[in-house]
Design an enzyme around this catalytic site. Structure first.
Site, mmCIF file in Angstrom:
data_model
loop_
_atom_site.group_PDB
_atom_site.id
_atom_site.type_symbol
_atom_site.label_atom_id
_atom_site.label_comp_id
_atom_site.label_asym_id
_atom_site.label_seq_id
_atom_site.Cartn_x
_atom_site.Cartn_y
_atom_site.Cartn_z
ATOM 1 N N ILE A 132 0.849 -1.188 0.000
ATOM 2 C CA ILE A 132 0.000 0.000 0.000
ATOM 3 C C ILE A 132 0.882 1.234 0.000
ATOM 4 C CG2 ILE A 132 -0.255 -0.010 2.533
ATOM 5 C CD1 ILE A 132 -3.175 1.024 1.979
ATOM 6 N N PRO A 137 7.055 11.967 -0.151
ATOM 7 C CA PRO A 137 8.214 12.664 0.422
ATOM 8 C C PRO A 137 7.852 13.816 1.347
ATOM 9 C CG PRO A 137 8.642 12.140 -1.877
ATOM 10 C CD PRO A 137 7.214 11.739 -1.611
ATOM 11 N N GLU A 252 -4.060 -1.931 11.623
ATOM 12 C CA GLU A 252 -2.630 -1.783 11.339
ATOM 13 C C GLU A 252 -1.860 -1.498 12.624
ATOM 14 O OE1 GLU A 252 0.448 1.163 8.888
ATOM 15 O OE2 GLU A 252 -1.708 1.266 8.490
#
Length: 389
Positions: A132, A137, A252
């Site tokens: 995923i 950045p 998660e």
């Protein structure tokens, strides 16, 4: 390995089926992963065949319906067993948790019938590896700041932008990309999830990023330069990406919490074993009061943390876990992993600094726990807001 009785007891969270699954997965790790792991760390990537072997043995896609080759069992405790055993063998760079716990749920929740038939069998067998791509950045944990765009052009989306720190980035066949498909005055609106397949024109993978730990986990930069992706690869509905991403963050974070407390427990076991063998000034290191006090504190902290994390896992399985509770578990367990591993390493003296000792690898591997899945600072912000602050 030291005797499991030193720090582990049978926990109420699991039943006999989970423990049988644990024994099988531990055997898989010890036979297929542990002997080659040091080489994979040097190579900077886990061979794809490991995923196929895991799939053959039923360790991938346990939640995927049986008609698509999965286990057909919706029970996160099986995922937790995998996370714990990977942590306890020190093979934390194996990307099975990412595939199972973080990526597969998106396909199960949002894929339409055609997509399920196209992708789920491969995700269950290990023929297809998932990743995923959220982080960019300049965005980090700020999902609302995602700048990658996907413009609809006929029956294709044209993607432009870049992602970074993408785990399974080189191995992945299917990359769930968070991209902005529409302009929206709401910073959380306009995001969609689009599945980019391996050979998509305009999709390039950058270098395998060098990290201080988790060296066998391929972590890549991804670039999209007018990448043409079929509109049929849209996962869910246009503009629903932010809600979809947020909905799976609790699971998660629980995966990270489970692995963190298991890693802390394993560091304790290594330390207990070592201080009974190592002698200083003619005595075993373990015979000194300071050693006993350090290890007693860590054991207590691990036991307390285990109880809290287990309660959160039970809530996740029951569907009652709140985002702030998941954030608390992730925050506390990852912080404990870092401090416990550091204190255990200290008891090894100079040998703790040698990478041939598992405790040294565990020390550098532990540092990412306070960063990925949302930094400790982000977890504190989530918890603080839940208190009305």
């Amino acid at each position: 390995m030291s005797n499991d009785k030193t720090t582990r007891t049978r926990r109420a969270l699991y039943d006999d089926e989970h423990e049988a699954f644990r024994d099988s997965f531990r055997s898989f790790l010890e036979s297929r992963v542990v002997p080659q792991y040091a080489q994979w760390e040097r190579d900077g990537i886990v061979p794809r065949k490991v995923f196929r072997e895991a799939g053959d043995l039923g360790f991938l896609g346990m939640e995927i319906p049986e008609e698509y080759g999965g286990g057909g069992v919706s029970d996160f405790r099986f995922n937790a067993v995998i996370a714990e055993e990977i942590a306890r063998t020190g093979t934390v760079s194996v990307g099975i948790n990412l595939h199972n716990d973080i990526c597969v749920p998106y396909f199960l929740a949002y894929a339409n019938d055609e997509q399920r038939a196209r992708w789920l069998p491969g995700l269950a067998s290990g023929e297809l590896i998932a990743a995923i791509a959220m982080t960019e950045p300049g965005t980090g944990s700020d999902l609302a700041g995602i700048g990658t765009t996907a413009a609809l052009d006929g029956d294709h989306y044209v993607l432009n932008g870049s992602k970074t720190f993408i785990s399974n980035g080189h191995n992945a066949d299917l990359v769930i990309v968070a991209a902005r498909t529409e302009r929206d005055t709401d910073r959380h609106g306009g995001l969609s999830l689009i599945v980019v397949e391996r050979d998509t024109p305009g999709f390039e993978r950058g270098r395998n990023l060098e990290k201080i730990g988790m060296h066998a986990q391929d972590t890549a930069e991804l670039f999209f330069d007018n990448a043409r992706v079929p509109a049929a690869n849209l996962l869910g509905t246009p503009g629903s990406g932010f809600r979809s991403l947020v909905s799976n963050l609790a699971q998660e974070r629980m995966t990270i919490a489970v692995a963190s407390v298991a890693s802390a427990a394993q560091a304790l076991e290594w330390a207990i074993e070592y201080v009974q063998e190592r002698r200083v000034f003619g005595r075993a290191v373990g015979s000194y009061q300071n050693t006993r006090f350090v290890l007693a504190s860590i054991k207590t902290e691990v036991e307390v943390m285990q109880a809290f994390v287990d309660s959160c896992v039970a809530e996740l399985v029951a569907g009652t876990l709140t985002p702030e509770r998941a954030a608390m578990a992730k925050l506390a367990a990852s912080e404990l992993q870092g401090t416990a591993t550091d204190r255990c390493l200290q008891l090894f003296g100079g040998y703790g600094y040698m990478t041939e000792y598992p405790i040294a690898r565990a020390y550098v591997d532990a540092r990412i726990g306070r960063i990925y899945g949302g930094t400790s600072e982000v977890m504190r912000e989530i918890i603080g807001r839940s208190m009305g602050l």
